[in-house]
Scaffold this motif. Structure first.
Motif, PDB file in Angstrom:
ATOM      1  N   GLY A   1      -5.262  28.484 -36.342  1.00  0.00           N
ATOM      2  CA  GLY A   1      -4.847  27.051 -35.886  1.00  0.00           C
ATOM      3  C   GLY A   1      -5.994  26.573 -35.859  1.00  0.00           C
ATOM      4  N   LEU A   2      -6.984  26.803 -34.639  1.00  0.00           N
ATOM      5  CA  LEU A   2      -7.940  25.848 -34.055  1.00  0.00           C
ATOM      6  C   LEU A   2      -9.028  25.882 -35.035  1.00  0.00           C
ATOM      7  N   SER A   3      -9.449  26.711 -35.762  1.00  0.00           N
ATOM      8  CA  SER A   3     -10.466  26.720 -36.908  1.00  0.00           C
ATOM      9  C   SER A   3     -10.131  25.611 -37.798  1.00  0.00           C
TER      10      SER A   3
ATOM     11  N   ILE B   1     -13.397  37.142 -31.335  1.00  0.00           N
ATOM     12  CA  ILE B   1     -12.487  36.068 -31.748  1.00  0.00           C
ATOM     13  C   ILE B   1     -12.930  34.911 -31.278  1.00  0.00           C
ATOM     14  N   VAL B   2     -12.646  34.703 -29.906  1.00  0.00           N
ATOM     15  CA  VAL B   2     -13.371  33.500 -29.042  1.00  0.00           C
ATOM     16  C   VAL B   2     -14.879  33.045 -29.358  1.00  0.00           C
ATOM     17  N   ILE B   3     -15.660  34.084 -29.323  1.00  0.00           N
ATOM     18  CA  ILE B   3     -17.131  33.817 -29.458  1.00  0.00           C
ATOM     19  C   ILE B   3     -17.229  33.297 -30.855  1.00  0.00           C
TER      20      ILE B   3
ATOM     21  N   PHE C   1       3.365  26.220 -38.625  1.00  0.00           N
ATOM     22  CA  PHE C   1       3.771  24.506 -38.880  1.00  0.00           C
ATOM     23  C   PHE C   1       2.792  23.548 -38.411  1.00  0.00           C
ATOM     24  N   LEU C   2       1.887  23.939 -37.407  1.00  0.00           N
ATOM     25  CA  LEU C   2       0.838  23.160 -37.048  1.00  0.00           C
ATOM     26  C   LEU C   2      -0.297  23.036 -38.072  1.00  0.00           C
ATOM     27  N   GLY C   3      -0.528  24.190 -38.739  1.00  0.00           N
ATOM     28  CA  GLY C   3      -1.760  23.884 -39.970  1.00  0.00           C
ATOM     29  C   GLY C   3      -1.096  22.981 -41.091  1.00  0.00           C
ATOM     30  N   VAL C   4       0.298  22.942 -41.497  1.00  0.00           N
ATOM     31  CA  VAL C   4       0.751  22.322 -42.558  1.00  0.00           C
ATOM     32  C   VAL C   4       0.937  20.654 -41.886  1.00  0.00           C
TER      33      VAL C   4
ATOM     34  N   THR D   1     -18.696  28.963 -35.087  1.00  0.00           N
ATOM     35  CA  THR D   1     -18.075  28.096 -35.943  1.00  0.00           C
ATOM     36  C   THR D   1     -18.207  26.803 -35.562  1.00  0.00           C
ATOM     37  N   ALA D   2     -17.516  26.382 -34.333  1.00  0.00           N
ATOM     38  CA  ALA D   2     -18.022  24.844 -33.809  1.00  0.00           C
ATOM     39  C   ALA D   2     -19.387  24.454 -33.642  1.00  0.00           C
ATOM     40  N   LEU D   3     -20.018  25.370 -33.385  1.00  0.00           N
ATOM     41  CA  LEU D   3     -21.629  24.859 -33.320  1.00  0.00           C
ATOM     42  C   LEU D   3     -22.008  24.587 -34.586  1.00  0.00           C
ATOM     43  N   MET D   4     -21.904  25.533 -35.626  1.00  0.00           N
ATOM     44  CA  MET D   4     -22.485  25.418 -36.916  1.00  0.00           C
ATOM     45  C   MET D   4     -21.868  24.093 -37.664  1.00  0.00           C
ATOM     46  N   LEU D   5     -20.479  23.690 -37.395  1.00  0.00           N
ATOM     47  CA  LEU D   5     -19.956  22.534 -37.801  1.00  0.00           C
ATOM     48  C   LEU D   5     -20.614  21.213 -37.301  1.00  0.00           C
ATOM     49  N   SER D   6     -20.936  21.246 -35.988  1.00  0.00           N
ATOM     50  CA  SER D   6     -21.518  20.175 -35.225  1.00  0.00           C
ATOM     51  C   SER D   6     -23.251  19.890 -35.980  1.00  0.00           C
ATOM     52  N   TYR D   7     -23.760  21.146 -36.458  1.00  0.00           N
ATOM     53  CA  TYR D   7     -25.080  21.010 -36.859  1.00  0.00           C
ATOM     54  C   TYR D   7     -24.850  20.227 -38.321  1.00  0.00           C
ATOM     55  N   VAL D   8     -23.813  20.713 -39.072  1.00  0.00           N
ATOM     56  CA  VAL D   8     -23.335  20.010 -40.338  1.00  0.00           C
ATOM     57  C   VAL D   8     -23.196  18.441 -40.388  1.00  0.00           C
TER      58      VAL D   8
END
Lengths: 124, 120, 86, 81
Positions: free
Chosen positions: D63-65, A90-92, C72-75, A97-104
């Protein structure tokens, strides 16, 4: 028919179907952010698949407190190894996802467009 | 299998809570515009969740600490999220229902948003 | 007796989540869908409480707490984005 | 019995939300639907007896995504004008 209808088979089916839906979104969408969303769905599907592989019928969560006797714990809890693997995955997945979004974001700063059809720099 | 009277009271509290959750969802389907949906949905679902956890306190008396903590958490966060949602829906100018009688927030909101944009 | 009543309560909660899914599917504006998401997560919060009762582990209530905090945080995040940008 | 009904219900919910996240034209609605897929997947992990994975999935996957997606969308909108 009714013997096949247990929680493990339902989990495996849902995981494979979510993987297929994510792959469909990854291949057919034109917007760059929608492609990243398809990748996130693919990730979630693999996690459901791996957790439901380790499930054993009529057993409980592998956390030792007063509900689980320590001496008989090996006969009472499900397999904890796939859960630990998924916890790492999950963490990886968040990192990818963050790396792909920074490329976008970088690609948008260069060309001011989110359409995948406008990026033809490698086809010369 | 015999149950004590306290457990049966708790089970009926959980049942009433689930009925309130169902009524909130039904109002979410039947109401005509966004602001009515916010009002009926979040109010009924707050009471439903409150009654469900309060009934579980009667059934499982040794879990009371975490359940009371969850009830306080729900009562604090759910109205805040509904308020923020209504403010955002007003700010992006979602169309109101055509039988709406009065809009007291209008002039104040115009002044407020103007001041905020000037400060930036 | 108690288990049968709680079973019926869980079925009613599932029906409520299905009705909010209809609004999430059909809602005309994005704000409608955000309201439907909020009610859906709050309903499934009490469903988690019933799952914890049926499987008799207190550790599942911690999951309910994290779940409520993150929904809650998402909303809040999406509403801030609608209002004037993050 | 309740576990099997709940698992079938959550599976149908997850697949419908995933198809909606792929097919919808509005990007904000697609991101909210992907977050909802993660949240209901965490309830499914709870039925599959994995509360630690459920906690992590609810915190990170949902949340974080979502926060990262909206941060990037906001940056793109701000460069536009």
């Amino acid at each position: 028919m009714m013997e096949k209808l247990n929680i493990q088979n339902i989990g495996l089916t849902v995981g494979i179907l979510v993987i297929l839906v994510g792959l469909w979104g990854l291949l057919t969408q034109k917007n760059l952010i929608k492609i990243v969303i398809g990748f996130a769905l693919f990730d979630t599907g693999t996690h459901i698949l791996m957790v439901s592989i380790g499930y054993i019928k009529y057993r409980t969560a592998p956390i030792l407190d007063e509900a689980v006797d320590i001496r008989n714990a090996a006969k009472l809890v499900v397999d904890p190894i796939p859960q630990a693997l998924v916890l790492t995955a999950i963490v990886i997945g968040l990192g990818i996802t963050a790396l792909m979004l920074s490329y976008v974001l970088k690609m948008y700063q260069n060309k001011k467009s989110l359409e995948i059809n406008n990026y033809k720099d490698l086809k010369w | 299998m015999e149950n004590s009277i306290v457990e049966i009271i708790g089970a009926f509290l959980v049942l009433i809570g689930s009925v309130f959750l169902f009524l909130g969802a039904l109002g979410l389907v039947r109401m005509p515009d966004v602001f009515n949906r916010i009002q009926t949905g979040t109010k009924a679902s707050t009471l439903g969740t409150f009654l469900t956890f309060f009934g579980l306190v009667f059934i499982m008396p040794e879990w009371w600490g975490k359940l009371i903590l969850l009830i306080i958490f729900i009562l604090m966060t759910n109205p805040v999220s509904s308020h923020v949602l209504a403010r955002a829906a007003y700010c992006i100018k979602v169309p109101m229902f055509k039988k709406t009688v009065i809009d007291l927030y209008g002039k104040d909101a115009e002044k407020l948003f103007k001041k905020e944009t000037k400060n930036e | 007796m108690v288990n049968k009543i709680l079973f019926i309560a869980a079925l009613i909660m599932m029906l409520a989540i299905l009705l909010t899914l209809y609004r999430f599917f059909k809602g005309t504006t994005a704000a409608d869908r955000l309201v439907a998401f909020d009610v859906m997560t709050v309903s499934s919060l009490s469903l988690i409480g019933l799952i914890a009762k049926f499987s008799d582990r207190i550790i599942y209530l911690d999951v309910a707490m994290v779940y409520g905090l993150l929904s809650f945080l998402g909303v809040i995040i999406v509403a801030r984005y609608f209002e004037k940008g993050l | 019995m309740l576990n099997i009904i709940l698992a079938i219900f959550l599976g149908i919910l997850i697949i419908v939300l995933a198809i909606m996240a792929v097919l919808n034209k509005n990007i904000v609605v697609a991101i909210i639907a992907a977050g909802a897929v993660s949240l209901f997947a965490s309830v499914l992990y709870l039925i599959l007896a994995a509360p630690d994975v459920a906690m992590t999935e609810a915190a990170i996957g949902s949340g974080l995504s979502t926060i990262i997606f909206f941060y990037v969308l906001n940056k793109i909108n701000r460069q536009n004008g």
